[in-house]
Scaffold this active site. Sequence first.
Site, PDB file in Angstrom:
ATOM      1  N   PHE A 176      21.076 -10.232  -9.982  1.00  0.00           N
ATOM      2  CA  PHE A 176      20.917  -8.874  -9.466  1.00  0.00           C
ATOM      3  C   PHE A 176      19.568  -8.641  -8.787  1.00  0.00           C
ATOM      4  O   PHE A 176      19.296  -7.531  -8.355  1.00  0.00           O
ATOM      5  CB  PHE A 176      21.076  -7.859 -10.605  1.00  0.00           C
ATOM      6  CG  PHE A 176      22.399  -7.938 -11.303  1.00  0.00           C
ATOM      7  CD1 PHE A 176      23.537  -7.458 -10.705  1.00  0.00           C
ATOM      8  CD2 PHE A 176      22.506  -8.511 -12.554  1.00  0.00           C
ATOM      9  CE1 PHE A 176      24.761  -7.533 -11.338  1.00  0.00           C
ATOM     10  CE2 PHE A 176      23.722  -8.590 -13.209  1.00  0.00           C
ATOM     11  CZ  PHE A 176      24.857  -8.106 -12.597  1.00  0.00           C
TER      12      PHE A 176
ATOM     13  N   ASP B 213       7.250  -7.373 -24.386  1.00  0.00           N
ATOM     14  CA  ASP B 213       7.932  -8.563 -23.880  1.00  0.00           C
ATOM     15  C   ASP B 213       6.903  -9.593 -23.422  1.00  0.00           C
ATOM     16  O   ASP B 213       6.968 -10.124 -22.311  1.00  0.00           O
ATOM     17  CB  ASP B 213       8.868  -8.200 -22.736  1.00  0.00           C
ATOM     18  CG  ASP B 213       9.909  -9.286 -22.471  1.00  0.00           C
ATOM     19  OD1 ASP B 213       9.853 -10.320 -23.154  1.00  0.00           O
ATOM     20  OD2 ASP B 213      10.761  -9.095 -21.585  1.00  0.00           O
TER      21      ASP B 213
END
Length: 555
Positions: free
Chosen positions: A290, A413
Amino acid sequence: MVSTLFKLAICFLILRQGAGNFNLFLSQAEVRKLMGLQAELYYVRSGVINEYAMTFVVPVPAQVHKLHFTWESLAGRPLPYAMSVNISNPSALTSSLNVSQVGEIPIGGVQTWALSLNCGPYDAEVDLALRIDVSRSRYNTTSVVLRRKKICLKDNGYPGPEEVLVAAPGSSSSGQIFYASIGCACAFVAAICVLVIAYYVRDKKTRRHRDPLQESRGLSSACSVERGAGVGPAQTFLPPETPPPLSAASTSSYRRLDDRPSRELHERIQEITVQRCRVRLLSIELEGTFGRVYRGSYHEEGAQAPRDVLVKTAAEHASQSQVALLLREGLALYGLSHSALLPVLGVSIEDRGAPFLLYPHTGYRNMKRFLVRCKLSSEGPPRALTTQGVVEMALQAAKGAQYLHKKRLVHRDLAARNCVVDDDLRVQITDNALARDLFPQDYHCLGDNENRPIKWLAIESLTNKTFTTASDVWAFGVLLWELTTLAQQPYVEVDPFEMAAYLRDGYRLAQPINCPDELFAVMAYCWAMSADERPTFSQLIVCLQDFHTQLTRYV
């Protein structure tokens, strides 16, 4: 002796005759409901057990309350069976079957039956195992154990009975004709839809006859035309009166520690908006499903020469929510200034194409890919990464994370994939925009429709989705392990669904080969079970600096 051989031969013939006498599988609709795939999943095909499928624990989302299974007898006669359901937490989940627990697999066609799951009054993750014993002959019984993990939410209880279509044997021919007619009608409608979609896609591609590279190379003249004609800036993707489509609490990988309301997304976009015609895409650096990362150039107004940039953008088929997530995560580091951080440089959002996020490019490349190249390079001999180099890189990452925490930001993250490094081993922490798409093997969904870096998460982040500075410290320990192993996958032998139990039992990553004890001790401190027992980044920096001093003392 002859009698024994005769008996063995009889048993062998019986086994051969029963080798292909029943099927047990999940239909396409059931596989699509549970896994999102267009396929049938056979647990037993012609009497042969699919051992690989048997080892997989299928997650059952909270909104799914019935599991459907399909079987058929190929023996020309009904096959006796016995079923039982084992549930790890009966107070949180109960079950019932719409067929008897002891009976016979009928002949005359496939039969679909259901296992109903009724959640209790509180949230839980419940393991269940469905055991099916099929007697194919007097001497041959096939045992199948199907494992599921049900997500129970107290606000998403059992909705009640639902209609189940069962292809039972002995159904009337008129009923079969009716269902066949319905199937043909559905197939005809589906064919029409496919043709319409194909025409639409082809027409869209015809209208968009230039790809992003060609389009960006032809926009420089448009800049002068717009300025000469007095045309204002192009319409933005999110106009000022439109609120951001996704909330930061649910999608962004960053969180303000004080939870003060941040500025609206469109306000930050307008502050650093650049004209699309000043951006030129040159080549694709990274590409996912994507999103893409391009290498390009950006010609600032009044500058003598363009500067090199990296451009993150969404693919043409990306959804609006994916585009909004790209923007929100890409702008998370905006306004921060530190040598170990790589904030966004500018953003270009216009209604005629996907948004561009611009980052300065000065020879840095993705750290995870850099480490893999150090291990095995097709472009030449692999680069030797010394322990001193590893510590220097870890120190820079720790200082960047320390700066984030001083600004009351939790990264959530922290990993090699979200850092960049150059040939001089200078490290910068980046945002995690497109990380899920570019490194899908590092993210897993535990049945809650949220891809998370399971193998990098602290125990409290896994179980309670709690993220603090201490959970960033845990992730930094895994990042340090990645540096010493040249980007090996952590916990590669552990199923993502078993990670919380694995960590709760006290297991951790093993000490890498050639990793000094002092460096592994730093990792182990980061993985303390209690968040209060983990060091801060200030303490980690002191430890790493002391170890770096010891290394350089003899060099």
